[in-house]
Design a protein around this motif. Structure first.
Motif: not given
Length: 318
Positions: A177-191, A268-280
């Motif tokens: 179930h997807f709730c509270h927001s329907n905005q995917i902060n990406h340019f395609f339906c990434a996982i 993209t997928y295996f770098r540290p979580t702390s370095s994740h940001s939507a823009g990057t």
């Protein structure tokens, strides 16, 4: 864009339509991005199609020693066109119309084909390394080992092998179930951006995504490493310097494509979580979904003397 929703049995609002934010936070660059992505898409289509035409029409590519590689090249560059077409046309449509909505079914379909084509490309890169291993390390056995039957089996395996896993993974994500927001902060339906919108704790789902990704990438990458370790050992034993240079030249284009594909995906997928940001994440995703497929035909043609010779012959004939 209004949030479209239906009431679930437990009185929790469940999203039935998503909004892909894409590049909406940089409105001043919408026109520039539209033109840039249009040019990139044309380059991808023309570049990969040109490789396909050369491979199909050049008689030299149909010699027994090239038979398997020819079939794999056709599959690989056709796959590159499909891979980019899963995301880029929708990006262009949203930039042109400013309509960023996408239905739940369309989002699931996009993600499924993206995963399938990504898995198939990883498999094909591993198969191409095995082909080079047989051609360099066991040249006399090449026509026997790489016979037409095995060629078609491996090509079919690349397309069909990942389907059961990716069907299960896509179903697992979109059964939530997807709730509270329907905005995917990406340019395609990434996982991962899609999972962030799911209700409740999704840590187990995120873990399964990483496990599947690591398993698929690790298996294929290990096959490539084993093949090239044997190839390098064989090349170093060659007594003639010219033979070494030719053998390295034969593999160099494939090596560059492997580095680009696995390198960009790993960052993209295996770098540290702390370095994740939507823009990057968007920037890195652009690299492995769009930029790398654009450079692949250039790398392959410039680093492959047979393709350059075939291109010259094709130009002289026209």
């Amino acid at each position: 864009m209004k949030l479209e929703e239906v009431e679930a049995e437990d009185n929790v609002s469940t999203v039935v339509q998503f909004v892909l934010l894409g590049f909406s936070k940089i409105p001043n660059l919408q026109g520039f991005l539209s033109g840039l992505f249009s040019i990139i898409y044309m380059v991808v289509l023309i570049g990969n199609s040109l490789i396909l035409i050369i491979t199909r029409l050049d008689p030299a590519q149909h010699k027994p020693i090239y038979f398997f590689l020819t079939i794999i090249i056709i599959f690989f560059f056709f796959l590159e066109i499909c891979y980019v077409s899963v995301t880029l046309p929708r990006i262009l449509f949203r930039l042109w119309t400013q309509d960023r909505s996408i239905s739940l079914l369309s989002c699931a379909t996009q993600l499924y084909f993206f995963l399938i084509l990504g898995t198939a490309e990883s498999f094909l890169l591993a198969v191409m390394s095995y082909d080079r291993f047989v051609a360099i390390c066991k040249p006399l056995h090449y026509p026997l080992v790489m016979n037409p039957k095995k060629c078609h089996q491996l090509a079919a395996g690349a397309w069909l092998g990942g389907m059961p896993v990716q069907v299960g993974q896509t179903w697992q994500i979109f059964s939530l179930h997807f709730c509270h927001s329907n905005q995917i902060n990406h340019f395609f339906c990434a996982i991962l951006p899609t999972l962030k919108l799911a209700c409740g704790d999704t840590s187990l789902h995120e873990m399964s995504v990483y496990v599947v990704g690591i398993f698929i990438a690790a298996v294929h990458f290990m096959l490539i490493l084993v093949s090239y370790s044997k190839i390098i050992g064989t090349i170093l034993r060659l007594s003639i310097a010219q033979g070494r240079a030719k053998a390295f030249s034969t593999c160099s284009s494939h090596q560059l494509v492997v580095v680009l594909y696995f390198g960009s995906g790993s960052i993209t997928y295996f770098r540290p979580t702390s370095s994740h940001s939507a823009g990057t994440d968007k920037l890195l995703s652009l690299f492995y979904t769009i930029v790398t497929p654009m450079f692949n035909p250039v790398i392959y043609s410039l680093r492959n003397q047979d393709v350059l010779a075939a291109l010259r012959r094709l130009c002289l004939q026209t």
